[in-house]
Design a protein around this motif. Structure first.
Motif, short mmCIF file in Angstrom:
data_model
loop_
_atom_site.label_atom_id
_atom_site.label_comp_id
_atom_site.label_asym_id
_atom_site.label_seq_id
_atom_site.Cartn_x
_atom_site.Cartn_y
_atom_site.Cartn_z
N TYR A 114 0.86 -1.20 0.00
CA TYR A 114 0.00 0.00 0.00
C TYR A 114 0.89 1.24 0.00
CZ TYR A 114 -3.41 -3.45 1.54
OH TYR A 114 -4.21 -4.56 1.63
N SER B 295 -2.48 3.92 5.81
CA SER B 295 -3.89 3.67 6.08
C SER B 295 -4.42 2.48 5.29
CB SER B 295 -4.74 4.91 5.73
OG SER B 295 -4.32 6.02 6.48
N PHE B 296 -3.59 1.85 4.52
CA PHE B 296 -3.97 0.67 3.73
C PHE B 296 -5.11 0.97 2.77
CE2 PHE B 296 -1.41 -2.17 6.25
CZ PHE B 296 -1.46 -1.64 7.52
N SER B 297 -5.17 2.20 2.25
CA SER B 297 -6.33 2.54 1.43
C SER B 297 -6.11 2.28 -0.05
CB SER B 297 -6.70 4.01 1.65
OG SER B 297 -5.60 4.85 1.32
N GLN C 102 2.30 -6.75 9.06
CA GLN C 102 2.53 -5.55 8.27
C GLN C 102 3.93 -5.01 8.54
OE1 GLN C 102 -0.46 -5.72 10.15
NE2 GLN C 102 -1.57 -6.36 8.31
N SER D 277 1.90 -5.78 3.41
CA SER D 277 1.14 -6.75 4.19
C SER D 277 1.53 -8.13 3.70
CB SER D 277 -0.36 -6.50 3.99
OG SER D 277 -1.11 -7.31 4.84
N VAL E 68 0.14 7.01 12.12
CA VAL E 68 -1.03 6.39 11.48
C VAL E 68 -0.82 4.88 11.36
CG1 VAL E 68 -2.42 6.28 9.38
CG2 VAL E 68 -1.61 8.49 10.22
N PHE E 69 0.37 4.49 10.93
CA PHE E 69 0.69 3.06 10.80
C PHE E 69 0.58 2.37 12.15
CE2 PHE E 69 2.06 -0.79 9.44
CZ PHE E 69 3.40 -1.10 9.54
N ARG F 4 -1.24 3.21 14.65
CA ARG F 4 -2.65 3.14 15.05
C ARG F 4 -3.32 1.93 14.39
NH1 ARG F 4 -5.03 7.91 12.84
NH2 ARG F 4 -3.58 9.01 14.18
N ASP F 5 -2.96 1.68 13.13
CA ASP F 5 -3.57 0.57 12.40
C ASP F 5 -3.13 -0.79 12.94
OD1 ASP F 5 -3.47 2.35 9.26
OD2 ASP F 5 -5.08 2.15 10.72
N VAL F 6 -2.00 -0.84 13.62
CA VAL F 6 -1.55 -2.11 14.21
C VAL F 6 -1.63 -2.04 15.73
CG1 VAL F 6 -0.13 -2.74 12.24
CG2 VAL F 6 0.89 -1.41 14.07
N ASN F 7 -2.46 -1.14 16.23
CA ASN F 7 -2.75 -1.03 17.67
C ASN F 7 -1.52 -0.67 18.51
OD1 ASN F 7 -5.53 -1.79 17.32
ND2 ASN F 7 -4.81 -3.90 17.06
#
Lengths: 143, 293
Positions: A89, A93-95, A117, A134, B106-107, B109-112
């Protein structure tokens, strides 16, 4: 002869009961429910795969050259019983997916796949941007 | 009577077999539960250590974000620190390090993982600093116009410095340094620019208590490129490579510092504070060890 027949039947019955109990015991000793060992092994493999791909610059090169040849070559080099895929990505944000590559010949249904990831930098002057890979690993269920 | 004995024996054997079977089943159940819990604990520990792997991932990114590559090497008698880069960088280092910080949050946050990368001091000072665990320090301006190095351990200065400079222009004048045969640091300088006639090497000793300088002037009207070694800002055994804010000048450099084995570094990294908070663990690191960490 009658006594012998009874003894033989009794022995057979005992053996049947014994092997039934042994089978129940062996089945009980096997892991049931979640296969935690396999989950952890797949996560570890996925992590090290991502580390290798980043530190060898394979991921950044794939983004800059718009060619997934080297990534696919890495995945195709995994052992037969192991399947893997890499999806990259262009933002954390994996968008937006830049590319997605899977090992050739692996079942597309992931089943019990484990995914990690990993962030990596792609330098395209004057920018150096964070991309996210990922990496998924699962057991090859073919053959 | 004989029949009764046979029947009794048969009953005892059968009952024993039954009891043994029950025991086997119970033992198998206990073994399965114990093994299951161990494997589950191992998997949970792997997940809880995710912040450590996140930190290693971030450390692997910093060389590229800062467009500077540092590495360690060592054998039985010596240790080496190598630093290479470009002045100025082709990358907008100041902008990129801030973007990287924001993207890392941000990264995370996405992996907690709660991520805090503190760039306050770096942005205020205008320099990115790094150091090795043998008290060797370096700093580069965020605009990548200058790099400095020094050693805060009086006894830990390098015994040799190998320098390569390749300028994407050609000088119009040069002021060479004067080496000191009685010096204590061996220096090997290799210079090249776009005029092949200008390429040279200069080898000899300098004293860490005195200052020597090589100065190249280019036709862009700016102050040129300066390489200073020796005593700088009161610290012996220091060095500066400075493009003096020349607007149209660019060069690639590499430094390789040799240390005795007893003062050799085992790890080096950038002083960029990073704080990570995961599900069951927290990490706070003021230095990101990119080599030997």
């Amino acid at each position: 002869m009658g006594k012998g027949f009874v003894i033989a039947v009794d022995a057979l019955l005992a053996l049947v009961i014994l092997f039934t109990l042994l089978t129940i015991s062996l089945e009980s000793s096997r892991q049931n429910g979640i296969d935690w060992a396999q989950r952890e092994q797949l996560q570890v493999l996925a992590y090290h795969a991502g580390e290798s791909l980043e530190l060898s610059n394979t991921l950044s090169h794939a983004v800059l050259s718009d060619s997934t040849t080297n990534v696919r070559s890495f995945l195709d080099g995994l052992p037969y019983h192991l399947c893997g895929s890499v999806t990259v990505y262009d933002n954390p944000s994996f968008s937006t997916s830049v590319f997605s590559v899977s090992k050739s010949g692996c079942a597309t249904t992931l089943g019990a796949a484990e995914t990690v990831q990993r962030g990596f930098i792609v330098a395209s002057p004057p920018d150096a941007n964070l991309y996210v890979a990922s990496i998924s690993m699962w057991v090859n269920e073919n053959g | 009577m004989a029949n009764a004995n046979t029947t009794t024996k048969g009953f005892v054997l059968s009952f024993s077999l039954f009891v043994m079977g029950i025991f086997l089943i119970l033992y198998a159940q206990l073994y399965a539960e114990n093994g299951f819990e161990q494997r589950m604990d191992s998997a949970v520990i792997w997940e809880d250590s995710s912040i450590a792997r996140f930190a290693l991932d971030a450390q692997a990114d910093l060389n590229r974000v800062l467009d500077q590559f540092v590495s360690l090497d060592q054998n039985e008698t010596n240790g080496w620190i190598s630093i290479r880069g470009r002045l100025p960088s082709l990358l907008d280092v100041e902008e990129n390090i801030q973007s990287y910080r924001d993207d890392l949050v941000v990264f995370g946050r996405d992996v907690n993982i709660l991520v805090t990368m503190d760039l306050t001091d770096i942005l205020e000072d205008g320099n990115v600093m790094g150091h090795a665990d043998n008290s060797f320090w370096w700093k580069e301006k965020l605009d990548t116009s200058r790099i400095q190095f020094w050693n805060e351990n009086v006894l830990g200065k390098p015994t040799q410095i190998d320098i390569n400079i390749n300028v994407e222009s050609q000088y119009v004048d040069v002021n060479a340094w004067v080496l000191d045969d009685n010096g204590n640091i061996l220096v090997n300088l290799s210079y090249a620019d776009q005029n092949t006639q200008h390429a040279f090497t200069s080898s000899g000793y300098i004293s860490d208590e005195n200052t020597v300088a090589y100065h190249w002037i280019f036709d862009d009207g700016a102050s040129g490129v300066t390489l200073q070694l020796g005593k700088i800002n009161g610290i012996n055994g220091s060095g500066i490579l400075d493009t003096n804010d020349s607007a149209n000048l660019a060069l690639a450099y590499s430094f390789r510092f040799t240390f005795d084995a007893n003062t050799a570094p085992t790890r080096l990294g950038y002083d960029i504070p990073l704080s990570l908070s995961g599900k069951n663990a927290t990490m706070q690191m003021s230095t990101q060890w990119v080599e030997g960490g």
